[in-house]
Motif scaffolding. Structure first.
Motif, PDB file in Angstrom:
ATOM      1  N   ARG A 186      -9.425  42.113 -63.567  1.00 50.28           N
ATOM      2  CA  ARG A 186      -8.702  42.210 -63.340  1.00 50.28           C
ATOM      3  C   ARG A 186      -7.277  40.476 -63.447  1.00 50.28           C
ATOM      4  O   ARG A 186      -6.346  40.931 -64.044  1.00 50.28           O
ATOM      5  N   LEU A 187      -8.253  39.908 -63.321  1.00 44.14           N
ATOM      6  CA  LEU A 187      -7.180  38.557 -63.911  1.00 44.14           C
ATOM      7  C   LEU A 187      -6.969  38.597 -65.270  1.00 44.14           C
ATOM      8  O   LEU A 187      -6.047  38.332 -65.677  1.00 44.14           O
ATOM      9  N   ASN A 188      -7.627  39.651 -66.637  1.00 43.48           N
ATOM     10  CA  ASN A 188      -6.826  38.933 -67.759  1.00 43.48           C
ATOM     11  C   ASN A 188      -5.728  40.223 -67.373  1.00 43.48           C
ATOM     12  O   ASN A 188      -4.599  39.739 -68.147  1.00 43.48           O
ATOM     13  N   ARG A 189      -5.819  41.088 -66.574  1.00 48.86           N
ATOM     14  CA  ARG A 189      -4.241  42.047 -66.363  1.00 48.86           C
ATOM     15  C   ARG A 189      -3.231  41.150 -66.094  1.00 48.86           C
ATOM     16  O   ARG A 189      -2.074  41.099 -66.130  1.00 48.86           O
ATOM     17  N   ALA A 190      -3.417  39.980 -65.019  1.00 55.35           N
ATOM     18  CA  ALA A 190      -2.888  39.616 -63.956  1.00 55.35           C
ATOM     19  C   ALA A 190      -1.997  38.634 -64.656  1.00 55.35           C
ATOM     20  O   ALA A 190      -0.798  38.352 -65.150  1.00 55.35           O
ATOM     21  N   LEU A 191      -2.667  37.642 -66.054  1.00 61.01           N
ATOM     22  CA  LEU A 191      -2.472  37.004 -66.647  1.00 61.01           C
ATOM     23  C   LEU A 191      -1.179  37.289 -68.140  1.00 61.01           C
ATOM     24  O   LEU A 191      -1.228  36.818 -68.477  1.00 61.01           O
ATOM     25  N   GLY A 192      -1.412  38.704 -68.468  1.00 59.96           N
ATOM     26  CA  GLY A 192      -0.949  39.615 -69.035  1.00 59.96           C
ATOM     27  C   GLY A 192       0.375  40.052 -68.856  1.00 59.96           C
ATOM     28  O   GLY A 192       1.543  39.836 -69.442  1.00 59.96           O
ATOM     29  N   ALA A 193       0.561  39.535 -67.569  1.00 58.06           N
ATOM     30  CA  ALA A 193       1.930  40.800 -66.862  1.00 58.06           C
ATOM     31  C   ALA A 193       3.343  39.594 -66.522  1.00 58.06           C
ATOM     32  O   ALA A 193       4.007  39.574 -66.263  1.00 58.06           O
ATOM     33  N   GLY A 194       2.847  38.599 -67.103  1.00 60.02           N
ATOM     34  CA  GLY A 194       3.602  37.317 -66.973  1.00 60.02           C
ATOM     35  C   GLY A 194       3.466  35.808 -66.568  1.00 60.02           C
ATOM     36  O   GLY A 194       2.116  35.239 -66.642  1.00 60.02           O
ATOM     37  N   PRO A 195       4.218  34.534 -66.800  1.00 61.83           N
ATOM     38  CA  PRO A 195       3.557  33.455 -67.031  1.00 61.83           C
ATOM     39  C   PRO A 195       2.789  32.643 -65.454  1.00 61.83           C
ATOM     40  O   PRO A 195       3.419  32.773 -65.003  1.00 61.83           O
ATOM     41  N   VAL A 196       2.137  32.320 -66.284  1.00 62.89           N
ATOM     42  CA  VAL A 196       0.902  32.095 -65.342  1.00 62.89           C
ATOM     43  C   VAL A 196       0.600  30.335 -66.200  1.00 62.89           C
ATOM     44  O   VAL A 196      -0.325  30.474 -66.806  1.00 62.89           O
ATOM     45  N   ALA A 197       0.593  29.172 -65.174  1.00 62.54           N
ATOM     46  CA  ALA A 197       0.196  27.945 -65.693  1.00 62.54           C
ATOM     47  C   ALA A 197      -1.200  27.480 -65.457  1.00 62.54           C
ATOM     48  O   ALA A 197      -1.513  27.001 -66.955  1.00 62.54           O
ATOM     49  N   ALA A 198      -1.584  27.853 -64.642  1.00 60.28           N
ATOM     50  CA  ALA A 198      -3.089  27.374 -64.028  1.00 60.28           C
ATOM     51  C   ALA A 198      -3.728  28.408 -63.442  1.00 60.28           C
ATOM     52  O   ALA A 198      -3.144  28.831 -63.013  1.00 60.28           O
ATOM     53  N   PHE A 199      -5.111  28.781 -63.961  1.00 62.52           N
ATOM     54  CA  PHE A 199      -6.030  29.393 -62.612  1.00 62.52           C
ATOM     55  C   PHE A 199      -6.875  28.283 -62.538  1.00 62.52           C
ATOM     56  O   PHE A 199      -7.538  28.027 -62.591  1.00 62.52           O
ATOM     57  N   GLN A 200      -7.458  28.582 -61.424  1.00 63.35           N
ATOM     58  CA  GLN A 200      -7.772  27.946 -60.213  1.00 63.35           C
ATOM     59  C   GLN A 200      -9.156  28.591 -59.817  1.00 63.35           C
ATOM     60  O   GLN A 200      -9.369  29.566 -59.336  1.00 63.35           O
ATOM     61  N   PHE A 201     -10.597  27.883 -60.191  1.00 68.29           N
ATOM     62  CA  PHE A 201     -11.968  29.101 -60.249  1.00 68.29           C
ATOM     63  C   PHE A 201     -12.229  28.207 -58.710  1.00 68.29           C
ATOM     64  O   PHE A 201     -13.138  26.609 -58.927  1.00 68.29           O
ATOM     65  N   ARG A 202     -12.650  29.106 -57.503  1.00 61.17           N
ATOM     66  CA  ARG A 202     -12.790  28.430 -56.754  1.00 61.17           C
ATOM     67  C   ARG A 202     -14.085  29.435 -55.827  1.00 61.17           C
ATOM     68  O   ARG A 202     -13.717  30.521 -55.063  1.00 61.17           O
ATOM     69  N   VAL A 203     -15.274  29.069 -56.116  1.00 64.32           N
ATOM     70  CA  VAL A 203     -16.246  29.488 -55.862  1.00 64.32           C
ATOM     71  C   VAL A 203     -17.057  28.792 -54.928  1.00 64.32           C
ATOM     72  O   VAL A 203     -17.152  27.624 -55.002  1.00 64.32           O
ATOM     73  N   LYS A 204     -17.865  29.630 -53.991  1.00 66.24           N
ATOM     74  CA  LYS A 204     -18.272  28.238 -52.686  1.00 66.24           C
ATOM     75  C   LYS A 204     -19.391  28.618 -52.352  1.00 66.24           C
ATOM     76  O   LYS A 204     -20.241  30.284 -52.821  1.00 66.24           O
ATOM     77  N   ASP A 205     -21.153  28.091 -52.377  1.00 66.39           N
ATOM     78  CA  ASP A 205     -21.974  28.170 -51.577  1.00 66.39           C
ATOM     79  C   ASP A 205     -22.874  29.109 -52.995  1.00 66.39           C
ATOM     80  O   ASP A 205     -23.212  30.028 -52.627  1.00 66.39           O
ATOM     81  N   ILE A 206     -22.506  28.709 -53.948  1.00 67.88           N
ATOM     82  CA  ILE A 206     -22.970  29.135 -55.271  1.00 67.88           C
ATOM     83  C   ILE A 206     -24.181  28.415 -56.143  1.00 67.88           C
ATOM     84  O   ILE A 206     -22.850  26.773 -56.637  1.00 67.88           O
ATOM     85  N   GLU A 207     -25.285  28.327 -56.146  1.00 70.28           N
ATOM     86  CA  GLU A 207     -25.584  26.863 -57.601  1.00 70.28           C
ATOM     87  C   GLU A 207     -24.641  26.951 -58.398  1.00 70.28           C
ATOM     88  O   GLU A 207     -24.551  28.075 -59.096  1.00 70.28           O
ATOM     89  N   GLN A 208     -24.927  25.485 -58.935  1.00 75.07           N
ATOM     90  CA  GLN A 208     -24.057  25.618 -60.133  1.00 75.07           C
ATOM     91  C   GLN A 208     -24.573  26.214 -61.917  1.00 75.07           C
ATOM     92  O   GLN A 208     -23.569  26.334 -62.149  1.00 75.07           O
ATOM     93  N   HIS A 209     -25.807  26.312 -62.287  1.00 75.40           N
ATOM     94  CA  HIS A 209     -26.051  27.040 -62.976  1.00 75.40           C
ATOM     95  C   HIS A 209     -25.336  28.774 -63.110  1.00 75.40           C
ATOM     96  O   HIS A 209     -25.311  29.275 -64.093  1.00 75.40           O
ATOM     97  N   ALA A 250       1.401  44.399 -60.704  1.00 73.28           N
ATOM     98  CA  ALA A 250       2.845  44.577 -60.156  1.00 73.28           C
ATOM     99  C   ALA A 250       3.514  43.038 -59.175  1.00 73.28           C
ATOM    100  O   ALA A 250       5.134  42.064 -59.493  1.00 73.28           O
ATOM    101  N   VAL A 251       2.383  42.205 -58.265  1.00 74.63           N
ATOM    102  CA  VAL A 251       2.747  40.993 -57.735  1.00 74.63           C
ATOM    103  C   VAL A 251       3.040  39.993 -58.427  1.00 74.63           C
ATOM    104  O   VAL A 251       4.102  39.298 -58.439  1.00 74.63           O
ATOM    105  N   ILE A 252       2.558  39.758 -59.538  1.00 73.25           N
ATOM    106  CA  ILE A 252       2.468  38.765 -60.829  1.00 73.25           C
ATOM    107  C   ILE A 252       4.011  39.338 -61.546  1.00 73.25           C
ATOM    108  O   ILE A 252       4.684  37.724 -61.395  1.00 73.25           O
ATOM    109  N   LYS A 253       4.817  40.087 -61.491  1.00 69.56           N
ATOM    110  CA  LYS A 253       6.092  40.483 -62.110  1.00 69.56           C
ATOM    111  C   LYS A 253       6.637  40.084 -60.895  1.00 69.56           C
ATOM    112  O   LYS A 253       8.045  39.501 -61.400  1.00 69.56           O
ATOM    113  N   ALA A 254       6.599  40.590 -59.870  1.00 68.33           N
ATOM    114  CA  ALA A 254       7.265  40.088 -58.658  1.00 68.33           C
ATOM    115  C   ALA A 254       7.738  38.727 -58.685  1.00 68.33           C
ATOM    116  O   ALA A 254       8.296  37.995 -58.537  1.00 68.33           O
ATOM    117  N   PHE A 255       6.379  37.394 -58.569  1.00 72.19           N
ATOM    118  CA  PHE A 255       6.540  36.422 -58.516  1.00 72.19           C
ATOM    119  C   PHE A 255       7.915  35.831 -59.784  1.00 72.19           C
ATOM    120  O   PHE A 255       8.304  34.644 -59.746  1.00 72.19           O
TER     121      PHE A 255
END
Length: 216
Positions: free
Chosen positions: A25-48, A197-202
């Motif tokens: 899904r991320l690959n499709r989103a980034l291929g749909a239009g210009p995105v400057a940055a992606f933030q990896f935000r997960v919670k309560d997961i051990e660092q490894h 569709a949403v990335i293109k709309a943005f």
């Protein structure tokens, strides 16, 4: 004479679950239009485990020339060699984190609806400040509501880029762009629907506005 400034850009934030088919899904989103940055935000997961989840997503971002930002965890950002780390108000000062991660990594700071917190972050070396929430969000509950006038205030007085966050969609983003937001941080609007569709709309919404700094 006026000076042109960079157009407002898209800052994409991951959903809580980045397993299963999310890499595709991320690959499709980034291929749909210009995105400057992606933030990896997960919670309560051990660092490894977090690093294992992040690695393929970071590769996808690199392939699309999109900055890879880690939320909250400077240690994980260092481990991954990420492009940046985003700090909440309880994640340490930008100055202290900078001493740990070095000069090359970008540091962003959540400043809610506070001019004071944003100016303090800037003084401590933040590379960008994030304001919000501007609209109700289904992704993350917030006790802070920001007004568009805060973006106007910041863009008129400071060079440090601003990120607008909180319930932003292609339909409601116009006032934030016109106010001078440098980035729109979006998550649920993209991942709760058809990401392409949403990335293109943005992209269409962002392309409508030309950004010109006022003389002065």
């Amino acid at each position: 004479m006026t000076n042109r400034i960079p157009a407002c850009q898209l800052y994409l934030i991951s959903p809580p679950d980045v397993g299963s088919d999310f890499a595709a899904r991320l690959n499709r989103a980034l291929g749909a239009g210009p995105v400057a940055a992606f933030q990896f935000r997960v919670k309560d997961i051990e660092q490894h485990e977090a690093a294992k989840l992040a690695a393929p997503l970071q590769e996808i971002c690199a392939a699309h020339d999109v900055a890879f930002i880690v939320n909250d965890d400077a240690g994980l950002a260092q481990r991954l060699g990420a492009d940046g780390v985003h700090l909440g108000q309880s994640d340490g000062s930008p100055k202290d984190v900078r001493d740990t991660i070095g000069a090359d990594m970008q540091i962003g700071v959540t400043c809610h609806n506070s001019r004071h917190l944003a100016m303090e972050a800037g003084e401590q070396g933040a590379d960008y400040v994030a304001f919000g929430a501007f609209f109700p969000s289904t992704t993350k509950q917030s006790d802070h509501t920001a007004d568009v006038s805060l973006i106007e205030f910041w863009s008129d007085l400071f060079e440090i880029p601003s990120v607008a966050i909180g319930g932003i969609t292609p339909d409601n983003c116009q006032p934030l762009i016109e106010a001078g937001a440098d980035f729109l941080a979006v998550s649920g609007a993209v991942w709760n629907g058809d990401e392409v569709a949403v990335i293109k709309a943005f992209g269409n919404a962002l392309a409508k506005f030309k950004r010109v700094r006022k003389p002065g």
